[in-house]
Design a protein around this motif. Sequence first.
Motif, mmCIF file in Angstrom:
data_model
loop_
_atom_site.group_PDB
_atom_site.id
_atom_site.type_symbol
_atom_site.label_atom_id
_atom_site.label_comp_id
_atom_site.label_asym_id
_atom_site.label_seq_id
_atom_site.Cartn_x
_atom_site.Cartn_y
_atom_site.Cartn_z
ATOM 1 N N PRO A 84 0.813 -1.222 0.000
ATOM 2 C CA PRO A 84 0.000 0.000 0.000
ATOM 3 C C PRO A 84 0.842 1.265 0.000
ATOM 4 O O PRO A 84 1.970 1.281 0.505
ATOM 5 N N ARG A 85 0.273 2.318 -0.554
ATOM 6 C CA ARG A 85 0.933 3.622 -0.565
ATOM 7 C C ARG A 85 0.199 4.579 0.354
ATOM 8 O O ARG A 85 -1.023 4.692 0.296
ATOM 9 N N PHE A 86 0.978 5.238 1.196
ATOM 10 C CA PHE A 86 0.441 6.240 2.111
ATOM 11 C C PHE A 86 1.347 7.461 2.066
ATOM 12 O O PHE A 86 2.464 7.414 1.534
ATOM 13 N N HIS A 87 0.853 8.541 2.637
ATOM 14 C CA HIS A 87 1.711 9.704 2.856
ATOM 15 C C HIS A 87 2.538 9.413 4.101
ATOM 16 O O HIS A 87 2.032 9.454 5.229
ATOM 17 N N MET A 88 3.806 9.089 3.887
ATOM 18 C CA MET A 88 4.626 8.543 4.959
ATOM 19 C C MET A 88 4.879 9.536 6.093
ATOM 20 O O MET A 88 5.084 9.131 7.241
ATOM 21 N N LYS A 89 4.868 10.828 5.788
ATOM 22 C CA LYS A 89 5.110 11.839 6.821
ATOM 23 C C LYS A 89 3.841 12.184 7.602
ATOM 24 O O LYS A 89 3.912 12.898 8.593
ATOM 25 N N PHE A 90 2.711 11.660 7.143
ATOM 26 C CA PHE A 90 1.442 11.865 7.850
ATOM 27 C C PHE A 90 1.247 10.744 8.867
ATOM 28 O O PHE A 90 1.773 9.637 8.715
ATOM 29 N N THR A 91 0.456 11.023 9.894
ATOM 30 C CA THR A 91 0.068 9.970 10.817
ATOM 31 C C THR A 91 -0.988 9.079 10.154
ATOM 32 O O THR A 91 -1.561 9.430 9.107
ATOM 33 N N ALA A 92 -1.256 7.940 10.784
ATOM 34 C CA ALA A 92 -2.303 7.056 10.267
ATOM 35 C C ALA A 92 -3.645 7.784 10.243
ATOM 36 O O ALA A 92 -4.402 7.697 9.262
ATOM 37 N N ALA A 93 -3.941 8.521 11.317
ATOM 38 C CA ALA A 93 -5.203 9.255 11.382
ATOM 39 C C ALA A 93 -5.305 10.286 10.271
ATOM 40 O O ALA A 93 -6.361 10.431 9.628
ATOM 41 N N LEU A 96 -6.004 8.483 6.954
ATOM 42 C CA LEU A 96 -7.377 7.992 6.853
ATOM 43 C C LEU A 96 -8.367 9.136 6.638
ATOM 44 O O LEU A 96 -9.321 9.007 5.861
ATOM 45 N N LYS A 97 -8.135 10.256 7.311
ATOM 46 C CA LYS A 97 -9.015 11.409 7.112
ATOM 47 C C LYS A 97 -8.897 11.943 5.689
ATOM 48 O O LYS A 97 -9.899 12.323 5.058
ATOM 49 N N LEU A 98 -7.670 11.957 5.160
ATOM 50 C CA LEU A 98 -7.456 12.448 3.804
ATOM 51 C C LEU A 98 -8.141 11.558 2.785
ATOM 52 O O LEU A 98 -8.906 12.042 1.931
ATOM 53 N N ASP A 122 -1.565 3.241 17.768
ATOM 54 C CA ASP A 122 -0.657 3.772 16.752
ATOM 55 C C ASP A 122 -1.359 4.733 15.801
ATOM 56 O O ASP A 122 -0.805 5.109 14.775
ATOM 57 N N LEU A 123 -2.554 5.143 16.164
ATOM 58 C CA LEU A 123 -3.361 5.996 15.293
ATOM 59 C C LEU A 123 -2.672 7.314 14.987
ATOM 60 O O LEU A 123 -2.755 7.830 13.865
ATOM 61 N N ASN A 124 -1.963 7.868 15.952
ATOM 62 C CA ASN A 124 -1.303 9.167 15.768
ATOM 63 C C ASN A 124 0.203 9.038 15.522
ATOM 64 O O ASN A 124 0.942 10.008 15.676
ATOM 65 N N LYS A 125 0.618 7.851 15.121
ATOM 66 C CA LYS A 125 2.012 7.621 14.769
ATOM 67 C C LYS A 125 2.195 7.819 13.266
ATOM 68 O O LYS A 125 1.325 7.458 12.465
ATOM 69 N N LYS A 126 3.313 8.403 12.866
ATOM 70 C CA LYS A 126 3.587 8.591 11.437
ATOM 71 C C LYS A 126 3.736 7.231 10.758
ATOM 72 O O LYS A 126 4.359 6.322 11.306
ATOM 73 N N VAL A 127 3.221 7.135 9.558
ATOM 74 C CA VAL A 127 3.213 5.857 8.848
ATOM 75 C C VAL A 127 4.619 5.399 8.501
ATOM 76 O O VAL A 127 4.875 4.206 8.371
ATOM 77 N N GLU A 128 5.566 6.331 8.387
ATOM 78 C CA GLU A 128 6.942 5.940 8.101
ATOM 79 C C GLU A 128 7.520 5.060 9.205
ATOM 80 O O GLU A 128 8.497 4.331 8.976
ATOM 81 N N ALA A 129 6.903 5.081 10.393
ATOM 82 C CA ALA A 129 7.367 4.253 11.505
ATOM 83 C C ALA A 129 6.649 2.904 11.557
ATOM 84 O O ALA A 129 6.970 2.064 12.404
ATOM 85 N N TYR A 130 5.713 2.685 10.660
ATOM 86 C CA TYR A 130 4.949 1.435 10.642
ATOM 87 C C TYR A 130 5.769 0.308 10.002
ATOM 88 O O TYR A 130 6.496 0.520 9.026
ATOM 89 N N SER A 131 5.609 -0.899 10.513
ATOM 90 C CA SER A 131 6.191 -2.084 9.884
ATOM 91 C C SER A 131 5.333 -2.484 8.683
ATOM 92 O O SER A 131 4.236 -1.937 8.469
#
Length: 280
Positions: A84-93, A96-98, A122-131
């Motif tokens: 999946p592709r996400f905005h890595m500098k954004f949080t998960a929340a 999802l809002k975007l 982990d909702l407010n953690k940046k996605v770049e930190a996700y495994s």
Amino acid sequence: MRAQKVSFKYPKGEKKALNGLDFEVNDGEIFGFLGPSGAGKSTTLGILTGSITGWSGKVAVGGTNPEEADGDFYRNIGVCFESPRFHMKFTAAENLKLFGGLYGKKLRNMKELMDRVGLADDLNKKVEAYSKGMKTRLSLVRSLLHNPDLLFLDEPTTGLDPTLSRTVHNMIQEERDQGKTIFLTTHDMVTAGSLCDRVGFLSNGNLVLIDSPAALALRFGSREVRVESSIGSTRNFPMKGLAENEGFLTLLRSGVVETIHSREAGLDDIFRRVTGKNLT
């Protein structure tokens, strides 16, 4: 959802990635494409969701040709990609809002969905930190957020441990029980066997077999039961006439029986026998 004689070749590919696929997915069922990496599963998903164009044949998803998809088409489908592709500098929340804001419809509760997949903290953690496994679960949440009628799930349990895999399985089954139609790809025979109403075997871009896991297990299995005893012996008995089989009954009365198993074939074994290839 229907595909008729669908073929596709990547511009720089030496051979076709898909060769005349024919299949239909019934409303309210979980249909699985089972095959190893490179079989054409993700290519098929890309065609069905409109992200891959230039194919030949006919495809209708909810009555729409994906190459002619509009906003209504995408409001009605949810897609969980293997990568999946996400905005890595954004949080998960924030992600999802975007993405949720693009659909212009009422959304499901983000926090509840994140809690279901074990990501509430982990909702407010940046996605770049996700495994990788966390991103897979976040992608599943994103696909469910706008409550679509059609779900496309590409290897939805990749990178997940058995406990989280079971959670994802339960969520997928709940969506099906609510009337959703689900197309998933996997090389995991446990996922396919436990989730899918029907599976298609894909090998080198060819769809070689379609049936329910239960029907395949019976068709390719042995109509026998295997009995293992505490004295180290193993015997097979035919199911026909089992209740009157004196050898079987004598063994049961002996008190040494440890296990009794029917001998249905597993999906991985069936795939190997049909295609000559392993799933992994």
